[in-house]
Design a protein around this motif. Structure first.
Motif, PDB file in Angstrom:
ATOM      1  N   THR A  73       0.813  -4.935   7.523  1.00  0.00           N
ATOM      2  CA  THR A  73       0.753  -5.051   8.980  1.00  0.00           C
ATOM      3  C   THR A  73      -0.434  -5.923   9.379  1.00  0.00           C
ATOM      4  O   THR A  73      -1.497  -5.879   8.746  1.00  0.00           O
ATOM      5  CB  THR A  73       0.608  -3.673   9.657  1.00  0.00           C
ATOM      6  N   ALA A  74      -0.240  -6.678  10.440  1.00  0.00           N
ATOM      7  CA  ALA A  74      -1.317  -7.527  10.945  1.00  0.00           C
ATOM      8  C   ALA A  74      -2.541  -6.681  11.296  1.00  0.00           C
ATOM      9  O   ALA A  74      -3.687  -7.079  11.046  1.00  0.00           O
ATOM     10  CB  ALA A  74      -0.834  -8.313  12.164  1.00  0.00           C
ATOM     11  N   ARG A  75      -2.301  -5.497  11.846  1.00  0.00           N
ATOM     12  CA  ARG A  75      -3.410  -4.618  12.244  1.00  0.00           C
ATOM     13  C   ARG A  75      -4.272  -4.231  11.048  1.00  0.00           C
ATOM     14  O   ARG A  75      -5.509  -4.315  11.093  1.00  0.00           O
ATOM     15  CB  ARG A  75      -2.852  -3.375  12.929  1.00  0.00           C
ATOM     16  N   SER A  76      -3.626  -3.818   9.949  1.00  0.00           N
ATOM     17  CA  SER A  76      -4.404  -3.402   8.773  1.00  0.00           C
ATOM     18  C   SER A  76      -5.118  -4.590   8.141  1.00  0.00           C
ATOM     19  O   SER A  76      -6.249  -4.461   7.649  1.00  0.00           O
ATOM     20  CB  SER A  76      -3.506  -2.705   7.750  1.00  0.00           C
TER      21      SER A  76
ATOM     22  N   ILE B  53       1.535  -1.436   2.352  1.00  0.00           N
ATOM     23  CA  ILE B  53       0.778  -0.514   1.503  1.00  0.00           C
ATOM     24  C   ILE B  53      -0.628  -0.232   2.037  1.00  0.00           C
ATOM     25  O   ILE B  53      -1.255   0.740   1.615  1.00  0.00           O
ATOM     26  CB  ILE B  53       0.669  -1.031   0.053  1.00  0.00           C
ATOM     27  N   TYR B  54      -1.138  -1.051   2.942  1.00  0.00           N
ATOM     28  CA  TYR B  54      -2.495  -0.814   3.425  1.00  0.00           C
ATOM     29  C   TYR B  54      -2.579   0.399   4.340  1.00  0.00           C
ATOM     30  O   TYR B  54      -3.585   1.094   4.373  1.00  0.00           O
ATOM     31  CB  TYR B  54      -3.023  -2.047   4.157  1.00  0.00           C
ATOM     32  N   ASP B  55      -1.505   0.643   5.106  1.00  0.00           N
ATOM     33  CA  ASP B  55      -1.552   1.752   6.069  1.00  0.00           C
ATOM     34  C   ASP B  55      -0.337   2.667   6.013  1.00  0.00           C
ATOM     35  O   ASP B  55      -0.201   3.580   6.826  1.00  0.00           O
ATOM     36  CB  ASP B  55      -1.738   1.219   7.495  1.00  0.00           C
TER      37      ASP B  55
ATOM     38  N   PRO C 104      -7.340   0.809   1.356  1.00  0.00           N
ATOM     39  CA  PRO C 104      -6.151   1.229   2.106  1.00  0.00           C
ATOM     40  C   PRO C 104      -6.043   2.751   2.162  1.00  0.00           C
ATOM     41  O   PRO C 104      -6.919   3.465   1.677  1.00  0.00           O
ATOM     42  CB  PRO C 104      -4.997   0.630   1.295  1.00  0.00           C
ATOM     43  N   VAL C 105      -4.953   3.229   2.730  1.00  0.00           N
ATOM     44  CA  VAL C 105      -4.717   4.672   2.794  1.00  0.00           C
ATOM     45  C   VAL C 105      -4.825   5.265   1.387  1.00  0.00           C
ATOM     46  O   VAL C 105      -4.522   4.609   0.388  1.00  0.00           O
ATOM     47  CB  VAL C 105      -3.329   4.987   3.406  1.00  0.00           C
ATOM     48  N   GLU C 106      -5.238   6.516   1.333  1.00  0.00           N
ATOM     49  CA  GLU C 106      -5.563   7.145   0.044  1.00  0.00           C
ATOM     50  C   GLU C 106      -4.416   7.060  -0.961  1.00  0.00           C
ATOM     51  O   GLU C 106      -4.643   6.838  -2.156  1.00  0.00           O
ATOM     52  CB  GLU C 106      -5.953   8.603   0.269  1.00  0.00           C
ATOM     53  N   ALA C 107      -3.194   7.218  -0.487  1.00  0.00           N
ATOM     54  CA  ALA C 107      -2.045   7.209  -1.400  1.00  0.00           C
ATOM     55  C   ALA C 107      -1.893   5.877  -2.130  1.00  0.00           C
ATOM     56  O   ALA C 107      -1.256   5.810  -3.186  1.00  0.00           O
ATOM     57  CB  ALA C 107      -0.762   7.526  -0.628  1.00  0.00           C
ATOM     58  N   GLU C 108      -2.465   4.804  -1.581  1.00  0.00           N
ATOM     59  CA  GLU C 108      -2.328   3.468  -2.171  1.00  0.00           C
ATOM     60  C   GLU C 108      -3.627   2.961  -2.797  1.00  0.00           C
ATOM     61  O   GLU C 108      -3.696   1.817  -3.233  1.00  0.00           O
ATOM     62  CB  GLU C 108      -1.849   2.481  -1.099  1.00  0.00           C
ATOM     63  N   THR C 109      -4.655   3.809  -2.841  1.00  0.00           N
ATOM     64  CA  THR C 109      -5.956   3.351  -3.336  1.00  0.00           C
ATOM     65  C   THR C 109      -5.889   2.888  -4.784  1.00  0.00           C
ATOM     66  O   THR C 109      -6.440   1.845  -5.146  1.00  0.00           O
ATOM     67  CB  THR C 109      -7.019   4.448  -3.170  1.00  0.00           C
ATOM     68  N   CYS C 110      -5.201   3.644  -5.646  1.00  0.00           N
ATOM     69  CA  CYS C 110      -5.161   3.258  -7.067  1.00  0.00           C
ATOM     70  C   CYS C 110      -4.402   1.954  -7.266  1.00  0.00           C
ATOM     71  O   CYS C 110      -4.796   1.122  -8.094  1.00  0.00           O
ATOM     72  CB  CYS C 110      -4.566   4.391  -7.896  1.00  0.00           C
TER      73      CYS C 110
END
Length: 198
Positions: free
Chosen positions: A132-135, A79-81, A149-155
């Motif tokens: 992901t390890a990167r995020s 969900i972060y990226d 995180p990415v906008e779609a998962e901000t809420c």
């Protein structure tokens, strides 16, 4: 939100009300060491530690579990990226409110047992997340005012952050509270059901 209730009690509160109820305090990282939060224990002694339990719980398609809780196959959504992951070894399990941030926000005064419980909290599925390890490295120990995180998962992230801070009786700093207010005003004002851990 009504006066804080006892440990183990469950409260249901609207997101914006929960954000408003978070106490504001200055933060201090004095004395912080990651080792003060014993994590990735195997509480139920089934061979899978907390990290593996979260990865198993969050699988979109379940992996096969081999000796020593080795995982093969499976699919996850980070969900972060917004990335689909097909290799469990590419995942990190993140504390939504990082350990260092928890320390800054009150955990410096907790017992070792309380910090261990926080670091391995499988009772609240919004506290720990497989990403992901990167995020996870990009986020590091930043709070919600510094990283999202990415906008779609901000809420979803705002909900998780607010739930964790409320569940564990943690404070927020002034900037964090402002950002939560601003983000919360743009997110659905969902009813959050939270079991208090302290």
């Amino acid at each position: 939100m009504p006066a804080r209730r006892a440990v183990g009690e469950t409260v249901t509160v609207l997101l914006r009300e929960a954000i408003e109820a978070l106490p504001v305090a200055e933060e201090s990282r004095d004395g912080y060491e990651r080792s003060k939060f014993r994590h990735w224990i195997d509480a139920d002694r089934n061979g899978c530690n907390t990290r593996k339990e979260v990865i198993l719980r969050e699988a979109v398609e379940a992996p096969q579990v081999g000796p020593g809780c080795s995982l093969t196959g499976g699919t996850w959504y980070s969900i972060y990226d917004g990335v689909v992951v097909t290799d469990a070894s590419a995942l990190d399990v993140d504390h939504v409110v990082p350990l260092a941030e928890a320390w800054d926000s009150g955990a410096s005064a907790w017992s070792a047992a309380e910090r261990q419980a926080y670091a391995n909290d499988l009772d609240e599925p919004r506290d720990l997340v497989a990403v992901t390890a990167r995020s996870n490295r990009q986020k590091s120990d930043k709070d919600i005012a510094e990283w999202r995180p990415v906008e779609a998962e901000t809420c979803d992230y705002v909900d998780r952050w607010t739930v964790s801070k409320t569940r564990w009786g943690q404070s927020v700093d002034t900037r964090e509270k402002t950002v939560l207010h601003d983000l919360g005003a743009t997110c659905p004002n969902l009813a959050l059901t939270i079991t208090l851990a302290r």
